[in-house]
Design a protein around this motif. Structure first.
Motif, PDB file in Angstrom:
ATOM      1  N   GLU A   2       0.842  -1.194   0.000  1.00 43.36           N
ATOM      2  CA  GLU A   2       0.000   0.000   0.000  1.00 43.36           C
ATOM      3  C   GLU A   2       0.879   1.246   0.000  1.00 43.36           C
ATOM      4  O   GLU A   2       1.920   1.287   0.643  1.00 43.36           O
ATOM      5  CB  GLU A   2      -0.903   0.010   1.235  1.00 43.36           C
ATOM      6  CG  GLU A   2      -1.980  -1.057   1.219  1.00 43.36           C
ATOM      7  CD  GLU A   2      -2.955  -0.893   2.373  1.00 43.36           C
ATOM      8  OE1 GLU A   2      -2.827   0.102   3.121  1.00 43.36           O
ATOM      9  OE2 GLU A   2      -3.832  -1.762   2.517  1.00 43.36           O
ATOM     10  N   TYR A   3       0.446   2.263  -0.721  1.00 38.33           N
ATOM     11  CA  TYR A   3       1.186   3.522  -0.760  1.00 38.33           C
ATOM     12  C   TYR A   3       0.262   4.617  -1.276  1.00 38.33           C
ATOM     13  O   TYR A   3      -0.803   4.343  -1.836  1.00 38.33           O
ATOM     14  CB  TYR A   3       2.431   3.408  -1.653  1.00 38.33           C
ATOM     15  CG  TYR A   3       2.123   3.153  -3.114  1.00 38.33           C
ATOM     16  CD1 TYR A   3       1.976   4.200  -4.021  1.00 38.33           C
ATOM     17  CD2 TYR A   3       1.968   1.858  -3.594  1.00 38.33           C
ATOM     18  CE1 TYR A   3       1.684   3.961  -5.348  1.00 38.33           C
ATOM     19  CE2 TYR A   3       1.680   1.599  -4.914  1.00 38.33           C
ATOM     20  CZ  TYR A   3       1.533   2.661  -5.797  1.00 38.33           C
ATOM     21  OH  TYR A   3       1.238   2.419  -7.113  1.00 38.33           O
ATOM     22  N   VAL A   4       0.680   5.866  -1.088  1.00 46.35           N
ATOM     23  CA  VAL A   4      -0.069   7.011  -1.585  1.00 46.35           C
ATOM     24  C   VAL A   4       0.610   7.599  -2.814  1.00 46.35           C
ATOM     25  O   VAL A   4      -0.038   7.932  -3.798  1.00 46.35           O
ATOM     26  CB  VAL A   4      -0.218   8.083  -0.488  1.00 46.35           C
ATOM     27  CG1 VAL A   4      -0.911   9.330  -1.034  1.00 46.35           C
ATOM     28  CG2 VAL A   4      -0.998   7.521   0.691  1.00 46.35           C
ATOM     29  N   GLU A   5       1.936   7.723  -2.768  1.00 43.83           N
ATOM     30  CA  GLU A   5       2.692   8.247  -3.904  1.00 43.83           C
ATOM     31  C   GLU A   5       3.999   7.481  -4.080  1.00 43.83           C
ATOM     32  O   GLU A   5       4.544   6.918  -3.120  1.00 43.83           O
ATOM     33  CB  GLU A   5       3.028   9.730  -3.708  1.00 43.83           C
ATOM     34  CG  GLU A   5       1.837  10.660  -3.804  1.00 43.83           C
ATOM     35  CD  GLU A   5       2.237  12.130  -3.671  1.00 43.83           C
ATOM     36  OE1 GLU A   5       1.327  12.964  -3.719  1.00 43.83           O
ATOM     37  OE2 GLU A   5       3.437  12.447  -3.524  1.00 43.83           O
ATOM     38  N   ILE A   6       4.512   7.520  -5.306  1.00 38.66           N
ATOM     39  CA  ILE A   6       5.843   7.016  -5.642  1.00 38.66           C
ATOM     40  C   ILE A   6       6.726   8.234  -5.884  1.00 38.66           C
ATOM     41  O   ILE A   6       6.345   9.161  -6.604  1.00 38.66           O
ATOM     42  CB  ILE A   6       5.798   6.156  -6.921  1.00 38.66           C
ATOM     43  CG1 ILE A   6       4.833   4.981  -6.746  1.00 38.66           C
ATOM     44  CG2 ILE A   6       7.204   5.666  -7.275  1.00 38.66           C
ATOM     45  CD1 ILE A   6       4.469   4.298  -8.053  1.00 38.66           C
ATOM     46  N   TRP A   7       7.913   8.213  -5.288  1.00 39.42           N
ATOM     47  CA  TRP A   7       8.819   9.354  -5.438  1.00 39.42           C
ATOM     48  C   TRP A   7      10.103   8.958  -6.160  1.00 39.42           C
ATOM     49  O   TRP A   7      10.732   7.941  -5.860  1.00 39.42           O
ATOM     50  CB  TRP A   7       9.205   9.901  -4.060  1.00 39.42           C
ATOM     51  CG  TRP A   7       8.096  10.615  -3.342  1.00 39.42           C
ATOM     52  CD1 TRP A   7       6.852  10.916  -3.815  1.00 39.42           C
ATOM     53  CD2 TRP A   7       8.145  11.122  -2.004  1.00 39.42           C
ATOM     54  NE1 TRP A   7       6.119  11.582  -2.853  1.00 39.42           N
ATOM     55  CE2 TRP A   7       6.890  11.718  -1.735  1.00 39.42           C
ATOM     56  CE3 TRP A   7       9.114  11.133  -1.007  1.00 39.42           C
ATOM     57  CZ2 TRP A   7       6.585  12.322  -0.508  1.00 39.42           C
ATOM     58  CZ3 TRP A   7       8.810  11.720   0.215  1.00 39.42           C
ATOM     59  CH2 TRP A   7       7.569  12.315   0.455  1.00 39.42           C
ATOM     60  N   ALA A   8      10.498   9.793  -7.114  1.00 42.79           N
ATOM     61  CA  ALA A   8      11.832   9.813  -7.731  1.00 42.79           C
ATOM     62  C   ALA A   8      12.348   8.447  -8.183  1.00 42.79           C
ATOM     63  O   ALA A   8      13.403   8.002  -7.740  1.00 42.79           O
ATOM     64  CB  ALA A   8      12.830  10.468  -6.774  1.00 42.79           C
TER      65      ALA A   8
END
Length: 335
Positions: free
Chosen positions: A101-107
């Protein structure tokens, strides 16, 4: 997955200064509605951040996220000017392995290691201090093919961690370099390094090789060193990193130079006392760069604020750079 607004970094709400996240998001929205400052000749992507471009087999590949930051995408193109219009193929979440589960993926970063493609990224969960780094391993032999989720990179001193990249030495030893907190609260982001036993496994504890210490690294609060990127040439190794708050005009690039001996010894790294790439009268907040060689010319690809006081409204830009007589890079000024 709950609805969210990209850049709504909830976990930092109480800490960011000199303004709140809500105020930064308002600046971001306002800046996107206004014309950008600076020459637009060298803009590759009008609305984007954390660029990662790699050259392979006569093509260029752009690893990024969709605008909701919920998918890892890879585009293929022939010339930098085609980067904004390249078709982006979703490579994760995919069919292989589990998906946390996650809200955003970064970089996200796409790297070729020992003949296999890997992608590294951080997952943001809107929980204080929960961000960690993860790895994908390519199983198709193509940057836009299938990837297997290898899970979190487990670091013995487990703390908040983002912006992971791999440093490979000439003898094949791998090191992981990233930005993290020293403790459990967000007072400073430092640059850490650890040895790897394979492209998804950490084999030592972390060592801090840079923390914000100069005034140009401490604009905005918390103080920030992030986005480390490895740059090598003729046996020399440099780590170019971003300093100061990404929401400020003063976001810039600093540089560490490897002096030899043990990579995990902080004394093996020298920090330049001044930034190596910083704002001009019309281009603000240049940072989070990557480097690519195209037709024997080196390029720095970076993001910069759309205009002064733009919050997180950013553009992806590129410019060629040269090398100094002592073998160190000379990026000049943003264009």
């Amino acid at each position: 997955m709950s609805k969210h607004i990209p850049n709504d970094h909830i976990y930092q709400e109480a800490q960011l200064a000199p303004m709140t996240v809500a105020e930064i998001n308002k600046l971001t929205a306002n800046a996107r509605a206004l014309p950008p400052s600076g020459d637009q000749t060298h803009v590759l992507v009008e609305d984007g951040e954390d660029p990662w471009v790699v050259s392979h087999g006569g093509s260029l590949y752009y690893c990024t996220v969709d605008r909701l930051k919920q998918k890892v995408m890879v585009g293929k193109f022939s010339h930098l000017k085609e980067m904004a219009t390249a078709e982006l193929v979703q490579v994760w979440p995919g069919k292989q392995g589990t998906t946390p589960e996650y809200v955003e993926i970064w970089a996200p970063e796409l790297q070729l290691i020992d003949g296999k493609w890997y992608i590294y990224f951080a997952l943001y969960n809107a929980k204080n201090g929960a961000e960690r780094l993860f790895a994908l391993e390519g199983i198709s032999g193509h940057p836009q093919g299938d990837y297997e989720f290898q899970g979190q990179l487990q670091i013995p001193t487990d703390r908040w961690a983002i912006d992971g990249t791999v440093l490979a030495t000439d003898d094949g030893q791998l090191y992981f370099v990233w930005s993290g907190w020293e403790g459990f609260t967000n007072v400073s982001q430092n640059i850490y390094i650890a040895r790897m036993s394979n492209p998804w496994t950490i084999a030592s504890d972390r060592v801090c090789i840079s923390r914000p210490e100069y005034e140009w690294e401490k604009q905005g609060y918390p103080h920030v060193n992030e986005g480390p990127q490895v740059l090598t040439r003729n046996g020399r190794i440099f780590i170019v990193y971003s300093a100061s708050g990404s929401w400020t005009d003063d976001y810039c690039l600093g540089q560490l130079t490897y002096l030899g001996s043990d990579m995990l010894d902080p004394a093996s790294w020298r920090k330049e006392p001044e930034p190596v790439f910083s704002k001009t009268d019309t281009i603000f907040g240049p940072g989070h760069a990557c480097f690519v060689e195209i037709d024997q010319q080196d390029y720095i690809i970076y993001h910069a604020a759309r205009r002064s006081q733009a919050g997180w409204a950013r553009q992806v830009r590129a410019k060629p750079f040269i090398w100094n007589a002592d073998g160190s890079p000379n990026f000049g000024v943003p264009e």
